[in-house]
Design an enzyme around this catalytic site. Structure first.
Site, PDB file in Angstrom:
ATOM      1  N   ASP A  45       0.848  -1.186   0.000  1.00  0.00           N
ATOM      2  CA  ASP A  45       0.000   0.000   0.000  1.00  0.00           C
ATOM      3  C   ASP A  45       0.889   1.243   0.000  1.00  0.00           C
ATOM      4  O   ASP A  45       1.745   1.408   0.868  1.00  0.00           O
ATOM      5  CB  ASP A  45      -0.882  -0.013   1.247  1.00  0.00           C
ATOM      6  CG  ASP A  45      -1.743   1.235   1.355  1.00  0.00           C
ATOM      7  OD1 ASP A  45      -2.810   1.263   0.718  1.00  0.00           O
ATOM      8  OD2 ASP A  45      -1.343   2.176   2.069  1.00  0.00           O
ATOM      9  N   TYR A  50       2.779   9.760   0.097  1.00  0.00           N
ATOM     10  CA  TYR A  50       3.777   9.140   0.967  1.00  0.00           C
ATOM     11  C   TYR A  50       5.216   9.367   0.527  1.00  0.00           C
ATOM     12  O   TYR A  50       6.134   9.285   1.345  1.00  0.00           O
ATOM     13  CB  TYR A  50       3.537   7.635   1.066  1.00  0.00           C
ATOM     14  CG  TYR A  50       2.214   7.217   1.631  1.00  0.00           C
ATOM     15  CD1 TYR A  50       1.354   8.124   2.259  1.00  0.00           C
ATOM     16  CD2 TYR A  50       1.790   5.891   1.535  1.00  0.00           C
ATOM     17  CE1 TYR A  50       0.138   7.727   2.762  1.00  0.00           C
ATOM     18  CE2 TYR A  50       0.581   5.486   2.045  1.00  0.00           C
ATOM     19  CZ  TYR A  50      -0.255   6.402   2.657  1.00  0.00           C
ATOM     20  OH  TYR A  50      -1.456   5.994   3.147  1.00  0.00           O
ATOM     21  N   LYS A  75      -2.831   5.754  -4.100  1.00  0.00           N
ATOM     22  CA  LYS A  75      -3.949   6.648  -3.830  1.00  0.00           C
ATOM     23  C   LYS A  75      -3.701   8.034  -4.425  1.00  0.00           C
ATOM     24  O   LYS A  75      -2.556   8.492  -4.474  1.00  0.00           O
ATOM     25  CB  LYS A  75      -4.167   6.804  -2.319  1.00  0.00           C
ATOM     26  CG  LYS A  75      -4.215   5.512  -1.527  1.00  0.00           C
ATOM     27  CD  LYS A  75      -4.421   5.790  -0.053  1.00  0.00           C
ATOM     28  CE  LYS A  75      -4.154   4.570   0.792  1.00  0.00           C
ATOM     29  NZ  LYS A  75      -2.712   4.255   0.911  1.00  0.00           N
ATOM     30  N   HIS A 108      -7.879   9.063  -1.832  1.00  0.00           N
ATOM     31  CA  HIS A 108      -7.237   9.036  -0.524  1.00  0.00           C
ATOM     32  C   HIS A 108      -8.068   9.704   0.572  1.00  0.00           C
ATOM     33  O   HIS A 108      -8.057   9.261   1.732  1.00  0.00           O
ATOM     34  CB  HIS A 108      -5.872   9.734  -0.630  1.00  0.00           C
ATOM     35  CG  HIS A 108      -4.909   9.354   0.443  1.00  0.00           C
ATOM     36  ND1 HIS A 108      -3.552   9.454   0.293  1.00  0.00           N
ATOM     37  CD2 HIS A 108      -5.083   8.875   1.695  1.00  0.00           C
ATOM     38  CE1 HIS A 108      -2.948   9.052   1.388  1.00  0.00           C
ATOM     39  NE2 HIS A 108      -3.855   8.699   2.253  1.00  0.00           N
TER      40      HIS A 108
END
Length: 288
Positions: A45, A50, A75, A108
């Site tokens: 994931d 990120y 996402k 997200h």
């Protein structure tokens, strides 16, 4: 490697535990993900937010395993939402991940700010574009993250493809029963981010007693609790021993009374932000 699986709405199956890459930017992401692959994780994931997509793509490329062995989920952040915006965002993610397709692509976060009056149309436009990208073969499945029932209804009003997953903050002490039940009523697999509450519950005396009872660690009790409730945990760790520990939850079963006791724990370990009222003011990593 994890043999147990959960079913998605289209009949495909995913490993019962996924490996998350959030908040890993302070360390060696490439080595961490390589270690996770060696430990047996195959569901990963990530997100544009990120800053770990490049490391994930490189780790998979250097793993010696074919791309088809992995399930990759990423996402689109709030500043990547919209019909044209999310199409461009997916191309950036595919490029960073060095792959031609994503197994799952998620919205997200439903809102860009607490006062975001245009979020409903933006969610619907984003979902419409994601459905087109499924038909184009760039995505296998699409889903949501941090969507509560009223957010989910907005997507379902115009959706022609059912959301595959809804990823929520879920752990002992913050179970979000209403959101979980509503997602399930729509046939959506629920995933748990922060399934160990960032360590907040691991020293709780009740969990400590259960760990002694079952001969397991407190983290394993927390993860097994979610698994038995039909929720897929997304775990993370940079330590190989903890990676293996987090996977070792399939050789015991919590008794019904213990599940009920854990379900009724005080709901006081919320770790994140609320998707309506405490929205993170951050931007996606367009240039990572």
């Amino acid at each position: 490697m994890i043999q147990e699986t959960f079913a998605l709405p289209d009949g495909s199956r995913v490993p019962a535990i996924g490996f998350g890459t959030y908040n890993a930017k302070g360390g060696d992401n490439l080595q961490m993900i390589k270690t996770a692959i060696e430990a047996g994780y195959r569901y990963f994931d990530t997100a544009s937010l990120y800053g770990t997509e490049r490391a994930l793509g490189q780790a998979i490329k250097e793993s010696g395993h074919p791309r088809e062995d992995f399930i990759l989920a990423s996402k689109a952040w709030t500043d990547e939402m919209g019909y044209e915006e999310v199409k461009a965002a997916l191309e950036r993610s595919l490029n960073r991940l060095q792959t031609e397709y994503l197994d799952l692509y998620l919205i997200h976060w439903p809102k860009a700010s607490e006062g975001d009056t245009g979020w409903k149309k933006r969610c619907q436009d984003t979902w419409r574009a994601m459905e087109e990208m499924v038909r184009e073969g760039k995505i296998k499945g699409i889903g949501l993250s941090n969507f509560l029932p009223h957010h989910l209804d907005t997507v379902l009003e115009t959706a022609t493809i059912q959301p595959a997953v809804n990823q929520l903050e879920l752990h002992i002490g913050y179970s979000q029963e209403a959101a979980v039940a509503y997602s399930r009523s729509k046939g959506i697999l629920v995933q748990a981010w922060s399934p160990l509450a960032r360590g907040a519950m691991e020293d709780h005396p009740v969990i400590h007693r259960l760990a002694e009872k079952y001969g397991k660690t407190m983290a394993q009790i927390c993860l097994r609790f979610l698994y038995q409730k039909g929720i897929m945990p997304i775990v993370k760790s940079a330590d190989r021993g903890r990676m293996l520990e987090n996977m070792d939850i399939f050789d015991f079963e919590l008794e019904r009374e213990d599940i009920q006791m854990l379900e009724c724990m005080p709901q006081n370990t919320w770790q994140g932000e609320h998707p309506d009222f405490a929205i993170p003011k951050v931007k996606s990593n367009f240039n990572q």
